[in-house]
Write an enzyme that holds these catalytic residues in place. Sequence first.
Site, short mmCIF file in Angstrom:
data_model
loop_
_atom_site.label_atom_id
_atom_site.label_comp_id
_atom_site.label_asym_id
_atom_site.label_seq_id
_atom_site.Cartn_x
_atom_site.Cartn_y
_atom_site.Cartn_z
N LYS A 284 0.80 -1.30 -0.10
CA LYS A 284 -0.11 0.07 0.07
C LYS A 284 0.90 1.31 0.01
O LYS A 284 2.03 1.11 0.55
CB LYS A 284 -0.61 -0.03 1.12
CG LYS A 284 -1.78 -0.96 1.45
CD LYS A 284 -2.66 -0.84 2.76
CE LYS A 284 -3.76 -2.20 2.92
NZ LYS A 284 -4.83 -2.02 2.12
N ARG B 287 -9.89 -11.80 2.57
CA ARG B 287 -10.85 -13.04 2.18
C ARG B 287 -10.02 -14.29 2.38
O ARG B 287 -10.85 -15.39 2.49
CB ARG B 287 -11.13 -12.59 0.79
CG ARG B 287 -9.98 -12.67 -0.20
CD ARG B 287 -10.38 -11.89 -1.82
NE ARG B 287 -10.57 -10.44 -1.39
CZ ARG B 287 -11.01 -9.80 -2.39
NH1 ARG B 287 -11.29 -10.13 -3.65
NH2 ARG B 287 -11.05 -8.34 -2.23
#
EC number: 3.4.11.23
Length: 427
Positions: A207, A281
Amino acid sequence: MTEAMKITLSTQPADARWGEKATYSINNDGITLHLNGADDLGLIQRAARKIDGLGIKHVQLSGEGWDADRCWAFWQGYKGPKGTRKVEWPDLDDAQRQELDNRLMIIDWVRDTINAPAEELGPSQLAQRAVDLISNVAGDRVTYRITKGEDLREQGYMGLHTVGRGSERSPVLLALDYNPTGDKEAPVYACLVGKGITFDSGGYSIKQTAFMDSMKSDMGGAATVTGALAFAITRGLNKRVKLFLCCADNLISGNAFKLGDIITYRNGKKVEVMNTDAEGRLVLADGLIDASAQKPEMIIDAATLTGAAKTALGNDYHALFSFDDALAGRLLASASQENEPFWRLPLAEFHRSQLPSNFAELNNTGSAAYPAGASTAAGFLSHFVENYQQGWLHIDCSATYRKAPVEQWSAGATGLGVRTIANLLTA
């Protein structure tokens, strides 16, 4: 501590000298909040934020009109991550005071836990804090198991182990069983599954700073479902509920997972990793497999899963996904009763097939041809829920945390969602 500033309520408009839209006024006796009947709880919360901004750190809620909901609205706006604040609460009946005290204990725990620096809140610490909170309200009606590190790999929790192995702090699975029946064979009514990424660098799909600086809050889903179970217990939950928290750091190291890796799950699904920043996830999948094995009436997972949900809803609503219209309607009704913001976003069968991989059954992220990122993330999770068309709710927690203050919230965690999920569990 200074003398308390009195805060009173009025249904009369403020003196015209304060302006046509004034929601509060100041006089020799203290501060008066002027309710207009349109959005009184929101008005109280916004006024409390302004009062805190004035540097007033000791208040007394005084006079007529205060109830648990209005007191709570004040506290939601008044509470901030820095400094101390003291509130002298008005006289409430026993039931309302107990409700307020439980909100203060549990939802403040959620907010404070999410706000905690990642340096002091790793996977093990998050799991233990959850155990401590639930045990405090449930006593001996709780049992739990903590599995960590290489034991996860040996027991087949490959998503959680893969994501967390890059950190010196071992990944952890908390499996907690709240069983008030006393019957070890009692059916499980509901399972709660939470994403507990205690810091998310994005891994090798790293990020930018502007997207990483709030990633201590990436365990917001785990904190929310923990708080929801605790709060439901204080409201008399008498059914068996299991809680699964999937806790890990997502960091870069010589042992971190890489793009192109393939993860094989216990249900036989093979997943190609094409974005290490779509890690939530991957860990939730392990928790959902365990939840499905319990054959509960409902499964609720909560996760700060996608930026796409925030793009759609901002930080004002939690995003809800489900194939089960009736259950989704029940949760939205609970949200309305608790005055918490949820909004249902699309989830269809075709979203389940929008994760193509050349080397595995699933990709962990949708391709550019399928830009509905929040819906494809929910579609991914559905592959790990045995009966995904019934009894499953996915909450993408876009309203969990605010990087900057706004008119009704300080910077940091909000605690939104706890009451709604608890309401659904006890309905």
